[in-house]
Motif scaffolding. Structure first.
Motif: not given
Lengths: 593, 593
Positions: B85, B306, B308
């Protein structure tokens, strides 16, 4: 002391799937290097030690000639490389990137620009010169085809040095210093090299020599003569025959046009000539026709750095092919691509398969540039396309029936060709480029406006030399040269450690003795690799010892119970039995021999 | 011996225009480093020597704890960083590029992924562990604001080490080894450091400590207590007051709603309270109201990796501000941005300036997450917005009148705040992060599927530690700590050379003597910088000697005619007169002291 039980040393039984050359296979299998991406390697502990030793030798020889070591970043701004034209010239070989402000940067493939700028930055008088600067630094080139492990990679360590002199004579002196330093460096590394005349072409300088290490896996082809001539194939000049005088030319048969149906290749034309005109060829007595005199005409599209394009016709004796690398150097900085069908369609004056010189009165002038092989001298007689389908001209004499815009060194060089200096026939040899020295001259200094004041206070432009050694590649070349079917065989001066102590038994007394010997050798100043792995069998340890290739090994095994140890020489394979009392002095003697 | 007349050493009289800190000014003026682009420096000869000495000390201490040195490329493929990531997480700090095949690469800012993969590649059994790997390598980070010369740069040398253990106890042992090695390393470098508890947060591990070197030019703020507590401000936990029991809470006055026209700031609300309800505040005797009990409510929009997003309301005592860095750590891996007018418009339930806790029966539930400062414990009494314009609630008791979804460490830490371990009041100090050690745990091993077989043949995931030292920054910190108004004052262990021999006269006899002394010192194993410049004046040479900062200088000057030389100690400024016979031994004694 490196204890193998606690170290990050792992040998592999299998060759890496992508490995073709010995150095690649062995460096990976012996745990010296590990691939992390195409053409990008990780140096594992023993490999890193070899790399550092090679670097140290290179560095010592640079220091010995007064080199000042500095260190540039790999990350450099675009501007200086733009100023010298190399931002574009490097094409896809350059790693380019942008920072968070969208400014352009590159990963430097070489640092001519930066060295020039740092001298400009800090020096301003002829009194400051000469100066020799160098660095041992990590470079990046986006190679199209990385190969052979460390042989051709995208990240590599290079020593690059630059000399700055006011006068040309100073440059010559700096160049000679580096030349001698390179000879000493490669001698110390155990790598025989041939100093080859190299093409200086695109670099804009005068003298240029490559240090080629002869090896069948080399990517360079060079030529040697018995008389001592050595050159990169790209730098070989063709020994041209003596031209005929006008009087001699006047006695040659006149040219004549012949129908040569379907003879659109050299092979077909030669066969046709021997069938249609038997005994009329130039071979003495037999009168045979050979491919040589069938003058081969080839058409290329040249593209220059500024994007302009131009067609080029070249003519070479029919028994030779064009050497793409020689052609590349000959047309630099342009690039040459063979004419495509489309190109031919656009140039109907060029009749494919039947192209010949212009001015024969048979076709309209194309005004296309036309260069001939140096063997095409006044008075030489050829068969060539007549510029019309199924027609050739015979007894076509250069200097009488046709001329050219110049000569070109594009034809292949062959074993047995005469050396240009008359030193005998050339032998073609494969080699690996280990170093390159050349006189850059004032190209970079001018582009980046480096000037110093001379004795009279006048601003003058210094002249530069550039001197490179591929350090990573040297590691590969040494591994390639010093190995056998069992593994690596490091020369002492670059071996990762001096001695490998192997405890080859499960007997605790053996481990105690191995520990004692390792500690004592270390106390005496040696670097020791100690195989103290408790569970590996003697067989595994011996195999690993051979694979790792440390020059001297001490084996303490079963016969230790009888007071016997073994001293093993990796290169000769010699095994000497000895005693615990004598071993330390014997190892020291071997290492210092 | 480095002869200044032939070396690439140039001192400058002027400070660089962009320099603010001493180390930057002096390293540039003394010719140790030179800027080549924003945050990118070239190491000049003397600077490179200092860098190598610092590296050597770092390396020796890593080797001493069994570290295996390896070396990764800076250029690495995207995939491993994608797997963890970090390709995304690094944001604009990462230099990203594409190769000729349009494959994505990065210039590694740190190599957790690559170390994990190389262990996965070569190890497969619990017997292979523990192992400690490290490299001393050039790293790249695209800093938004490079500054302070070498203090914050975009290319820098870092030592990064990683430990791999099967069990957590093993990781603890590896961590302790590195912790001790770091203490020895910074001791040897002459850099006092405070070991600060650091936030481990986003890295996913447990223990995390920073080695901060206290200095006013440091970018980090940390706290110290007299009792020995030390922590990065981000890692300070708030010492909460003891909560009241239910019985005690029952005796507190009931909450009451009050009109507070226009009191939409803490300052206005405090003034209003003192005017409207004089003597009713919590201060003993005076009954004054303070900002402390005016519970400040702030609203942020959190954005997760992500993509959100979610609003968050936090409440802190009104006398404190939010510390953006502490907030950042508290909400990681999300990022927090204060609510915009637009955000408020979308959430009409939040009445700007009058926000308070929910559940008071005065407004509809927002269901927005609500976190309070750790000082807000059951039984504490507050004044807070009532959720309606110009209305506040007084005597609002936590645990009785309102609750929260949890606590948050977002309020600033202040000089005098109590240490969380009860070791006394905290003192806020500026420091420079020299090293960072932390327990990564299994995050990287899991993401990259590193597993080894345990005693029972079961695949288990090793646990990792990560240990970094900024080598380039250490050079800057040493230069910053060891300098005066005349120049650098290198500690012996990292000085570019041991001794500076200065020929301070035009007399050829002086040069001959200086040459003799330099040669003799070199023969005795010292590194010598010899100022043999024929035309520089003694004054210029003395100034340069002070600027360059070599610990010991030998001056051969006018008094040499009387058999007198000078031994100068750069740090103390002490000048000792001596004789040509005694000088060599005296220098050796000084260097070895």
């Amino acid at each position: 002391m490196i204890r193998m039980s606690q170290s990050f040393i792992r040998t592999l039984r299998e060759d890496p799937a992508d490995a073709e050359v010995a150095s690649h296979k062995l460096l990976v299998r012996a745990g010296y290097i590990r691939r992390s991406a195409a053409g990008v390697y990780t140096w594992l502990p023993l490999g890193l030690k070899v790399l550092r030793k090679v670097e140290a030798i290179v560095r010592e020889e640079q220091d010995a000639i007064g080199g000042n070591e500095i260190l540039f970043s790999a990350l450099q701004p675009r501007a200086p490389y733009e100023a010298t034209g190399r931002w574009e010239e490097y094409g896809p070989n350059l790693f380019r990137l942008q920072d968070r402000r969208q400014d352009d940067y590159l990963l430097a493939p070489t640092h001519e620009e930066m060295f020039t700028l740092v001298v400009k930055d800090l020096f301003n008088s002829y009194k400051d010169l000469p100066v020799m600067l160098y660095q041992v630094q990590t470079k990046y080139r986006d190679e199209a085809r990385p190969r052979g492990g460390l042989l051709r990679v995208r990240e590599f360590v290079m020593k690059d040095a630059y000399s700055f002199d006011v006068a040309d004579a100073g440059l010559d002196a700096s160049y000679e210093k580096q030349r001698a330093a390179y000879q000493r460096t490669f001698d110390r590394l155990g790598l025989p090299t041939v100093i080859c005349k190299a093409d200086a072409g695109a670099m804009g300088g005068s003298r240029s020599e490559e240090f080629l290490h002869p090896t069948p896996i080399g990517e360079d082809t060079f030529v040697l003569s018995e008389g001592g001539f050595a050159a990169n194939v790209e730098a070989v000049t063709t020994l041209a025959p003596a031209p005929l005088s006008e009087a001699e030319i006047a006695q040659l048969p006149a040219m004549h046009l012949e129908e040569t149906p379907g003879a659109s290749t050299i092979a077909a034309l030669t066969d046709f000539s021997n069938q249609a005109f038997p005994g009329k060829g130039p071979v003495a007595e037999s009168g045979e026709w050979t491919r040589y005199e069938m003058l081969k005409h080839l058409v290329y599209m040249l593209t220059y750095p500024d994007g302009t394009a131009e067609p080029l016709v070249i003519a070479i004796p029919g028994d030779r092919e064009v050497d793409e690398k020689r052609l590349e150097v000959a047309v630099a900085p342009a690039t040459a691509v063979p004419f495509t069908e489309e190109d031919f369609a656009k140039h109907p004056v060029l009749t494919k398969g039947f192209i010949g010189p212009e001015g024969l009165g048979l076709e309209s002038f194309s005004k296309i540039r036309y260069l001939v092989d140096p063997r095409v001298v006044p008075g030489t007689s050829w068969v060539a396309g007549a510029g019309k389908k199924d027609m050739h001209v015979y007894d076509l004499v250069f200097g009488r029936d046709f001329t050219a815009d110049g000569t070109i060194e594009a034809a292949e060089v062959r074993d047995g060709d005469p050396a240009p200096d008359g030193s005998g026939p050339l032998r073609l040899t494969r080699g690996m480029e280990m170093g390159h020295i050349f006189q850059l001259g004032r190209k970079y200094a001018e582009a980046l406006e480096l000037k110093v004041l001379d004795e009279n206070g006048k601003a003058v432009t210094p002249t530069m030399g550039s001197y490179g050694i591929g350090v990573t590649r040297a590691v590969a070349a040494i591994a390639e040269r010093f190995c056998d079917d069992k593994g690596l065989v490091w020369p002492r001066q670059v071996a990762p450690v001096d001695v490998h102590v192997v405890a080859a038994s499960k007997d605790p007394a053996v481990f105690a003795e191995a520990e004692r010997i390792s500690a004592e050798l270390e106390a005496r100043g040696l670097e020791v690799l100690y195989d103290d792995r408790p569970k590996a069998s003697p067989g595994v340890k011996f195999k690993d010892s051979e694979l790792l290739g440390i020059p001297t090994a001490v084996v303490i095994g079963r016969s230790f119970a009888d007071g016997v140890l073994e001293l093993r020489d990796r290169a000769s394979g010699e095994v000497t039995e000895t005693t615990p009392e004598a071993i330390v002095e014997q190892v020291l003697a071997a290492v210092r021999s």
